[in-house]
Design an enzyme around this catalytic site. Structure first.
Site, PDB file in Angstrom:
ATOM      1  N   PRO A 260       0.555  -1.112  -0.100  1.00 50.17           N
ATOM      2  CA  PRO A 260      -0.374  -0.293   0.292  1.00 50.17           C
ATOM      3  C   PRO A 260       1.118   1.065   0.141  1.00 50.17           C
ATOM      4  CG  PRO A 260      -1.081  -1.712   1.341  1.00 50.17           C
ATOM      5  CD  PRO A 260       0.757  -2.067   1.024  1.00 50.17           C
ATOM      6  N   TYR A 261       2.193   1.550   0.889  1.00 51.16           N
ATOM      7  CA  TYR A 261       2.765   2.227   0.515  1.00 51.16           C
ATOM      8  C   TYR A 261       2.768   2.953  -0.294  1.00 51.16           C
ATOM      9  CZ  TYR A 261       7.065   5.635   1.520  1.00 51.16           C
ATOM     10  OH  TYR A 261       7.559   6.376   1.330  1.00 51.16           O
ATOM     11  N   ARG A 262       4.206   1.781  -1.233  1.00 48.95           N
ATOM     12  CA  ARG A 262       5.033   1.354  -2.253  1.00 48.95           C
ATOM     13  C   ARG A 262       3.184   2.574  -3.544  1.00 48.95           C
ATOM     14  NH1 ARG A 262       9.818  -0.409  -3.143  1.00 48.95           N
ATOM     15  NH2 ARG A 262      10.742  -1.857  -1.140  1.00 48.95           N
TER      16      ARG A 262
END
Length: 234
Positions: free
Chosen positions: A152-154
């Site tokens: 999700p961060y990427r």
């Protein structure tokens, strides 16, 4: 060689201003003579420009459309316009593969990293179009490829990069939009999270802030839609 920048008369809004990078961006623009306004969902840290009242602070939740509009409108009304928007608000959260990542975590990461950038830009753009201003947003080196445990961060930071390119394309000749891509930033929180890492290879927030300031300046007028690495040695 030492470059000097003069932002006297310019109004700059910095999101995520209470964090280590956000406060460094506030200080860098203030040192260059800009009128700086900071916004965040949390109160500023003690003994910073925002805490001392040297930089006006507008508390707001930029994941909320009405709150984002209120903050941007408040800055414009108080200072007579807007010349630069620095989308610094962000977070990292991960550790699990996609099949084990709960919906709440996915939503939170996208809200903080991408939705705040979208809403702040949405409400700032009409004012930046008038001033022929600039937007600089914080993406991440990790947005360039997939990896284990922080999908999700990427993905959210890749979204920041692509939305930056879209804003640049839609506002060609009117508003410049660029992104910076840090790797690991040398902050107290990151040192606490990774005590055994090589901290000397991490990038100082003040150095990243200098790049943000440069991208907002007239030193790089042809540069728009770029994603600029700020990796240092990390």
């Amino acid at each position: 060689m030492h470059a000097e920048f003069d932002f006297d008369g310019d109004v700059v809004l910095v999101t995520g201003a209470s964090g280590a990078l956000g406060s460094a961006v506030c200080q860098t623009f203030a040192d260059a003579g800009a009128t700086v306004a900071g916004t965040d969902v949390v109160e500023p840290n003690e003994d910073t420009e925002l805490d001392r009242g040297e930089v006006p602070f507008y508390r707001g939740d930029l994941t909320d459309d009405e709150d984002a509009e209120r903050v941007v409108s408040g800055v414009v009304e108080a200072h007579g316009g807007l010349d630069c928007l620095c989308n610094v608000a962000g977070m990292w959260k991960g550790g699990d593969p996609i099949e084990d990542t709960d919906v709440e975590t996915f939503q939170q990461v996208f809200d903080v990293n991408l939705k705040t950038m979208y809403l702040a830009s949405k409400h700032a753009l009409p004012h930046l179009q008038e001033s022929e201003g600039a937007i600089v947003s914080v993406s991440a080196r990790a947005s360039l490829e997939g990896g284990e445990g922080d999908g999700p961060y990427r993905a959210s930071k890749a979204g920041v990069r692509l939305l930056t390119e879209t804003i640049a394309e839609e506002n060609e000749g009117k508003v410049r939009a660029n992104a910076v891509m840090p790797s690991v930033i040398d902050t107290p929180a990151n040192r606490e999270m990774m005590p055994d890492a090589d901290h000397d290879s991490w990038v100082d927030p003040a150095d990243i802030a200098r790049v943000v300031l440069t991208l907002c300046s007239d030193a790089v007028p042809p540069t728009s839609g770029a994603a600029v690495p700020v990796y240092g040695e990390a």
